[in-house]
Enzyme design. Sequence first.
Site, PDB file in Angstrom:
ATOM      1  N   GLY A   1      -7.316  -6.499  -9.853  1.00  0.00           N
ATOM      2  CA  GLY A   1      -8.134  -5.192  -8.609  1.00  0.00           C
ATOM      3  C   GLY A   1      -9.237  -4.535  -9.309  1.00  0.00           C
ATOM      4  O   GLY A   1     -10.513  -4.743  -9.826  1.00  0.00           O
TER       5      GLY A   1
ATOM      6  N   CYS B   1       0.638  -1.155   0.350  1.00  0.00           N
ATOM      7  CA  CYS B   1       0.315   0.219   0.086  1.00  0.00           C
ATOM      8  C   CYS B   1       1.096   1.320   0.047  1.00  0.00           C
ATOM      9  O   CYS B   1       2.104   1.251   0.648  1.00  0.00           O
ATOM     10  CB  CYS B   1      -0.514  -0.463   1.313  1.00  0.00           C
ATOM     11  SG  CYS B   1      -1.911   1.362   1.477  1.00  0.00           S
TER      12      CYS B   1
END
Length: 327
Positions: free
Chosen positions: A224, A100
């Site tokens: 994603g 992230c």
Amino acid sequence: MKIGAYTLENNLVLAPMAGVTDRPFRMLCRRLGAGLAVSEMVASNSLLWGSEKTRRRADHHGEPGPVSVQILGADPNMMVDAARFNVTNGADIIDINMGCPAKKICKSNAGSWLLQDEPLVARILASVVASIKVPVTLKIRTGWDRNHKNAVTIAKIAEDSGIQALAIHGRTRADAYRGEAEYQTIAEVKQAISIPVLANGDITTPEKAQEVLRETGADGVMIGRAAQGRPWLFDEIAHFLRFGTLKPALSLLEIGEILIAHMQDLYAFYGERTGVPIARKHIGWYSKGQAGASDFRQRIYRAASSAEQLDIMQEFFFCASHQEQAA
Ligand SMILES: Cc1cc2nc3c(=O)[nH]c(=O)nc-3n(C[C@H](O)[C@H](O)[C@H](O)COP(=O)(O)O)c2cc1C
């Protein structure tokens, strides 16, 4: 593809996305062809575990296994506690987030920040692997920035620590989501280790999935954003990889049916107050590219209740005149 003792139905994996891959969406993607669907990240800070958000993220009721739950943090002991907490709550696989790039996360030295501290990576991975009986997987980027692409080193640390599969997003932390994902580093990682590797980043079509699998030699792909509003992409990719042909595009009616069932699950999972705003973004994604989508989205944004949202969706996707217009 195998992760520890689990044999997945295929090698197509829904990427963890905070605010998106909640239980209703994960279950939908599994039903529509994903072999595995990774949960939104759960913070390792136990002070947050009592919050409604974390409780919801730890709710796996009815979810088909193996259930993969992602944890996030920088302190090995806290990560161990988080892993144990989630295994107790039904996780079959623990995934560790070292990918992230968000400032808020990197400020607390977690997520992709960790890629610049290889000894700490090793400590976190070894501690978590030793503390639970279920397989542990890792998700990383190619490196900290373009001058520090250490994915191969991190991958070797992961393998040596007992990690059972590695997902790599083909961008560095500094890239955030800019530019295009590159797959050369993923190919190098695949060459360097023998645990399963999942290639991730900008895979949007069946053809692209096949191309990335060929280019990287990866064992599977992780998808994603392209699955947002298009959860049947997994089924399309699985079909293409198997038969070499593209499935016909879904009709507006078929999309409407998937969307409405998804939104009903979502309202039931979150309740009216939280569910209605969360539904808006999904509904917007499903309508992308359809004739009249912009007007439709404006109406959806103004709708204040699930009943109103459902009426507008019914009208847009099922109304005969609209179907004719769109045809
Ligand atoms: C809205 C959003 C939320 C995300 N949340 C997470 C997360 O919680 N954990 C994680 O490892 N990656 C997270 N990611 C990154 C994705 O898992 C994935 O690596 C990235 O989007 C690239 O893949 P794609 O091009 O297929 O979208 C997130 C991405 C998006 C767009």
